[in-house]
Design a protein around this motif. Sequence first.
Motif, short mmCIF file in Angstrom:
data_model
loop_
_atom_site.label_atom_id
_atom_site.label_comp_id
_atom_site.label_asym_id
_atom_site.label_seq_id
_atom_site.Cartn_x
_atom_site.Cartn_y
_atom_site.Cartn_z
N CYS A 61 -13.62 0.15 21.80
CA CYS A 61 -14.63 -0.15 20.79
C CYS A 61 -14.25 0.53 19.49
O CYS A 61 -13.57 1.56 19.48
N GLY A 62 -14.66 -0.05 18.38
CA GLY A 62 -14.42 0.54 17.07
C GLY A 62 -15.54 1.51 16.71
O GLY A 62 -16.66 1.40 17.21
N ALA A 63 -15.24 2.47 15.86
CA ALA A 63 -16.23 3.44 15.39
C ALA A 63 -15.74 4.03 14.09
O ALA A 63 -14.53 4.11 13.85
N HIS A 64 -16.67 4.49 13.24
CA HIS A 64 -16.29 5.07 11.96
C HIS A 64 -15.75 6.47 12.18
O HIS A 64 -16.49 7.46 12.19
N GLY A 65 -14.46 6.54 12.39
CA GLY A 65 -13.82 7.82 12.63
C GLY A 65 -12.36 7.60 12.94
O GLY A 65 -11.82 6.51 12.74
N PHE A 66 -11.71 8.62 13.45
CA PHE A 66 -10.28 8.51 13.73
C PHE A 66 -9.90 9.42 14.88
O PHE A 66 -10.43 10.52 15.04
N SER A 67 -8.98 8.92 15.71
CA SER A 67 -8.35 9.72 16.75
C SER A 67 -7.06 9.04 17.16
O SER A 67 -7.04 7.82 17.37
N ALA A 68 -5.99 9.82 17.24
CA ALA A 68 -4.70 9.28 17.64
C ALA A 68 -4.09 10.17 18.71
O ALA A 68 -4.07 11.40 18.58
N LEU A 69 -3.59 9.55 19.77
CA LEU A 69 -2.85 10.25 20.80
C LEU A 69 -1.37 10.24 20.41
O LEU A 69 -0.78 9.18 20.19
N ILE A 70 -0.78 11.42 20.30
CA ILE A 70 0.60 11.58 19.86
C ILE A 70 1.42 12.11 21.03
O ILE A 70 1.11 13.17 21.58
N ASP A 85 -7.53 14.61 16.17
CA ASP A 85 -8.93 14.25 15.93
C ASP A 85 -9.54 13.53 17.14
O ASP A 85 -8.83 13.06 18.04
N THR A 86 -10.88 13.45 17.13
CA THR A 86 -11.58 12.98 18.34
C THR A 86 -12.66 11.94 18.05
O THR A 86 -13.49 11.67 18.92
N GLY A 87 -12.67 11.37 16.85
CA GLY A 87 -13.68 10.37 16.54
C GLY A 87 -15.04 10.96 16.25
O GLY A 87 -15.22 12.18 16.22
N PRO A 88 -16.07 10.07 16.06
CA PRO A 88 -17.33 10.53 15.50
C PRO A 88 -18.43 10.86 16.50
O PRO A 88 -19.46 11.39 16.10
N ASP A 89 -18.25 10.54 17.77
CA ASP A 89 -19.39 10.62 18.68
C ASP A 89 -18.91 10.90 20.09
O ASP A 89 -17.72 10.94 20.37
N SER A 90 -19.86 11.08 20.97
CA SER A 90 -19.54 11.45 22.36
C SER A 90 -19.12 10.26 23.20
O SER A 90 -18.61 10.46 24.32
N GLN A 91 -19.30 9.04 22.71
CA GLN A 91 -19.09 7.87 23.55
C GLN A 91 -17.79 7.13 23.29
O GLN A 91 -17.10 6.70 24.23
N SER A 92 -17.43 6.93 22.01
CA SER A 92 -16.28 6.08 21.72
C SER A 92 -14.98 6.65 22.26
O SER A 92 -14.15 5.93 22.81
#
Length: 359
Positions: A61-70, A85-92
């Motif tokens: 799902c999309g969300a207003h935030g960012f997270s990348a696995l490197i 980074d880990t995105g904006p919320d506990s669910q995405s």
Amino acid sequence: MDTLKVVDRLTVTFLVDNCIEWMTKLPPGFTLELRQHLSDHQPPIDPVTGVPFIDLENYCCGAHGFSALIETGVAGEEPHLILFDTGPDSQSIIRNVKAMQVPVHRIERIILSHWHADHSGGMLSFLRHRSTMSQADATSRCVADVHPDRPIARGIAPLDKVIGRLPADPTFEEIEAAGGIVETHREGHAVANGTVWVSGEIPRVTSFEAGLPGAVRWMNNEGEAKWVKEEDIMDERYATIDVAGKGLVLFSACSHAGIVNVVKDAVANFSRPVYMVIGGLHLAGTDLADRIPPTVAFLSNQLKPCPAYVLPMHCSGFAAKVALEAALGEGCVPAGVGIKVDVHGDREGEHMIFPPSIE
């Protein structure tokens, strides 16, 4: 300064982003989410037709935030997995690591780019999820690599009127309780056995990159509590990897410092060409529209050689993406959540790598 190793392979999987892209033709090395599910993830098979289900219930799902696995790899060494980074919320973040079948127990470190909730909001849920998945190895804890200057609160104040505050970033105590080990860093440092560089404070040297308009911070000094203007966001950090025969891959989650400042700092530190620029460029909205032309001009003309690929994500904005595509053509890649990028190094091509120049 710590030494940054040259790696033989880099794999990036985007776990949180504003956009989902399933259909655009991507350059070699980029894999769309749908293809990964149908070819690599053992999808459920429809008993009626005998073909794989496109299992939308369990996709990203999309969300207003960012997270990348490197994931970085050097020949003869174990690969390293880092979460930027880990995105904006506990669910995405949880939905998407499950969708992409990420081996969360192997993620050794979270790098937090800066203290804004659209980047830190998924940290605690990720750490709890990882702890659950790693119960067999009680000694395996994930490092949370953060800037020590955690704010009490941050808000947005267009026209100098505070209209809202961001959700609270996780505290150091909450991170530890969720299974993390807090490491605070003000200075640049190498992690993942020297394969990933995390910057310190980003020097602000451009004339047009002036931080985040309307940004404020709640301060409590000697009993006086109030909102204070804080447009520079000085705790922001970028990450970089140096790929053999290619050059630097830069991760700038929001570019509050300005992506030109980020690139200039990386070039000054490492004297290597910039192969790829990834992340939010923070050029969205009418307030920042005047920064788009000089940013595009720098990336496409003033930086020699220009990046092979620019991936404008998260807070980059539509106008910036259009302008970058016009300047860079297929070098501007419409990346989004669920997309995987494989960058293979070329040790024999190292002799073709020359220090970059900035005009």
